[in-house]
Design a protein around this motif. Sequence first.
Motif, short mmCIF file in Angstrom:
data_model
loop_
_atom_site.label_atom_id
_atom_site.label_comp_id
_atom_site.label_asym_id
_atom_site.label_seq_id
_atom_site.Cartn_x
_atom_site.Cartn_y
_atom_site.Cartn_z
N THR A 71 0.80 -1.22 0.00
CA THR A 71 0.00 0.00 0.00
C THR A 71 0.84 1.27 0.00
OG1 THR A 71 -1.92 -1.11 0.92
CG2 THR A 71 -1.81 1.28 1.24
N PRO A 72 1.91 1.39 0.78
CA PRO A 72 2.71 2.63 0.71
C PRO A 72 3.29 2.87 -0.70
CG PRO A 72 3.23 1.44 2.72
CD PRO A 72 2.38 0.52 1.88
N GLU A 73 3.74 1.82 -1.36
CA GLU A 73 4.26 1.97 -2.72
C GLU A 73 3.14 2.34 -3.70
OE1 GLU A 73 6.88 -1.28 -4.00
OE2 GLU A 73 7.09 -1.74 -1.86
N HIS A 74 1.97 1.73 -3.51
CA HIS A 74 0.82 2.06 -4.35
C HIS A 74 0.47 3.54 -4.20
CE1 HIS A 74 -3.29 1.96 -5.95
NE2 HIS A 74 -3.70 2.45 -4.80
N TRP A 75 0.41 4.04 -2.98
CA TRP A 75 0.07 5.44 -2.75
C TRP A 75 1.14 6.35 -3.34
CZ3 TRP A 75 -2.37 6.24 2.76
CH2 TRP A 75 -3.62 5.63 2.79
N ALA A 76 2.40 5.98 -3.23
CA ALA A 76 3.47 6.78 -3.83
C ALA A 76 3.29 6.85 -5.35
CB ALA A 76 4.83 6.22 -3.47
N PHE A 77 2.94 5.72 -5.97
CA PHE A 77 2.68 5.71 -7.41
C PHE A 77 1.52 6.65 -7.73
CE2 PHE A 77 0.48 4.06 -11.16
CZ PHE A 77 1.52 3.89 -12.07
N MET A 78 0.44 6.56 -6.95
CA MET A 78 -0.73 7.39 -7.18
C MET A 78 -0.45 8.87 -6.94
SD MET A 78 -3.11 5.66 -8.38
CE MET A 78 -2.86 3.96 -8.85
N ILE A 124 -9.82 11.58 -10.53
CA ILE A 124 -11.20 12.03 -10.40
C ILE A 124 -11.87 11.29 -9.25
CG2 ILE A 124 -13.44 12.07 -11.59
CD1 ILE A 124 -11.64 12.27 -14.20
N ALA A 125 -11.52 10.03 -9.08
CA ALA A 125 -12.03 9.21 -7.99
C ALA A 125 -11.05 8.09 -7.74
CB ALA A 125 -13.41 8.65 -8.31
N ARG A 126 -11.02 7.61 -6.51
CA ARG A 126 -10.17 6.49 -6.17
C ARG A 126 -10.67 5.84 -4.89
NH1 ARG A 126 -4.37 8.72 -4.08
NH2 ARG A 126 -4.00 6.50 -3.93
N GLY A 127 -10.31 4.58 -4.72
CA GLY A 127 -10.64 3.92 -3.47
C GLY A 127 -10.86 2.44 -3.65
N PRO A 128 -10.77 1.72 -2.55
CA PRO A 128 -10.95 0.28 -2.61
C PRO A 128 -12.41 -0.14 -2.57
CG PRO A 128 -10.41 0.92 -0.38
CD PRO A 128 -10.36 2.18 -1.21
N THR A 129 -12.70 -1.24 -3.27
CA THR A 129 -13.96 -1.92 -3.04
C THR A 129 -13.71 -2.89 -1.88
OG1 THR A 129 -13.44 -3.51 -4.80
CG2 THR A 129 -14.91 -1.67 -5.35
N LEU A 130 -14.77 -3.21 -1.17
CA LEU A 130 -14.64 -3.93 0.10
C LEU A 130 -15.57 -5.14 0.18
CD1 LEU A 130 -14.91 -0.68 2.24
CD2 LEU A 130 -12.79 -1.88 1.68
N THR A 131 -15.23 -6.05 1.08
CA THR A 131 -16.15 -7.14 1.40
C THR A 131 -17.38 -6.53 2.08
OG1 THR A 131 -15.00 -7.46 3.51
CG2 THR A 131 -14.33 -8.89 1.67
N THR A 187 -15.15 2.76 -0.66
CA THR A 187 -14.89 3.94 0.17
C THR A 187 -13.87 4.83 -0.52
OG1 THR A 187 -14.36 4.67 2.41
CG2 THR A 187 -13.02 2.88 1.52
N PHE A 188 -13.89 6.12 -0.16
CA PHE A 188 -12.86 7.03 -0.64
C PHE A 188 -11.51 6.45 -0.25
CE2 PHE A 188 -15.05 11.47 -0.87
CZ PHE A 188 -16.10 10.93 -1.60
N GLY A 189 -10.53 6.57 -1.12
CA GLY A 189 -9.23 6.01 -0.82
C GLY A 189 -8.10 6.99 -0.97
N GLY A 190 -6.96 6.58 -0.49
CA GLY A 190 -5.73 7.33 -0.67
C GLY A 190 -5.77 8.70 -0.03
N ARG A 191 -5.04 9.57 -0.67
CA ARG A 191 -4.98 10.97 -0.25
C ARG A 191 -5.09 11.81 -1.51
NH1 ARG A 191 0.34 8.70 1.56
NH2 ARG A 191 1.66 8.77 -0.26
N ARG A 192 -5.54 12.99 -1.37
CA ARG A 192 -5.73 13.88 -2.53
C ARG A 192 -4.40 14.43 -2.96
NH1 ARG A 192 -9.12 15.83 -6.65
NH2 ARG A 192 -8.58 17.95 -6.96
#
Length: 173
Positions: free
Chosen positions: A21-28, A36-43, A168-173
């Motif tokens: 996740t930290p690497e994913h967020w750095a990429f993003m 425009i939108a981002r976030g994980p889908t959940l169980t 849900t909303f994900g990451g950081r703006r």
Amino acid sequence: MQYFVYGRDRAGAGELKASLTPEHWAFMDGYADTLIARGPTLTPDGESTTGSLHIVDLPTLEAAQSFAYDETYYRAGVFDDVLLCRFTNHTPGTMWDFTSAAAGLNRYLVHTDDAPRPLSSPQIILYGDLSALDTDQHLGRAVLLESPDPESAAALAQADVSQVHPWTFGGRR
């Protein structure tokens, strides 16, 4: 041009995904001005992720393919598959512009393969039509919305409840 990118998690990839996740967020973060939108889908219980959604505005198909396939989770094998298609946004702005949040409501991604149709509700965060990358072939709709439960989300999006995914909303703006 806007693109819908939805990676669906491979079974058993939760630990690997969490470790990246930290690497994913750095990429993003490199795409912060284009998201425009981002976030994980959940169980259904909200305890685990089932996928990763991004709607992004990029200048070319090649840039969209790089976004989808150079991404950390994809390269590490977290995803079972990735849906990449064009997105025609029918709401102004981004998910961060949504101002009608209501206490006690859950957030959902409704992903359908049905015909285009207008939607209107203060509970809709963002919605648009999905189309093929190289033609105008309509592939469905994506709706991000707030609702008390999956059944209400399906009714609001005019979809089948099987097409509703907790999100849900994900990451950081």
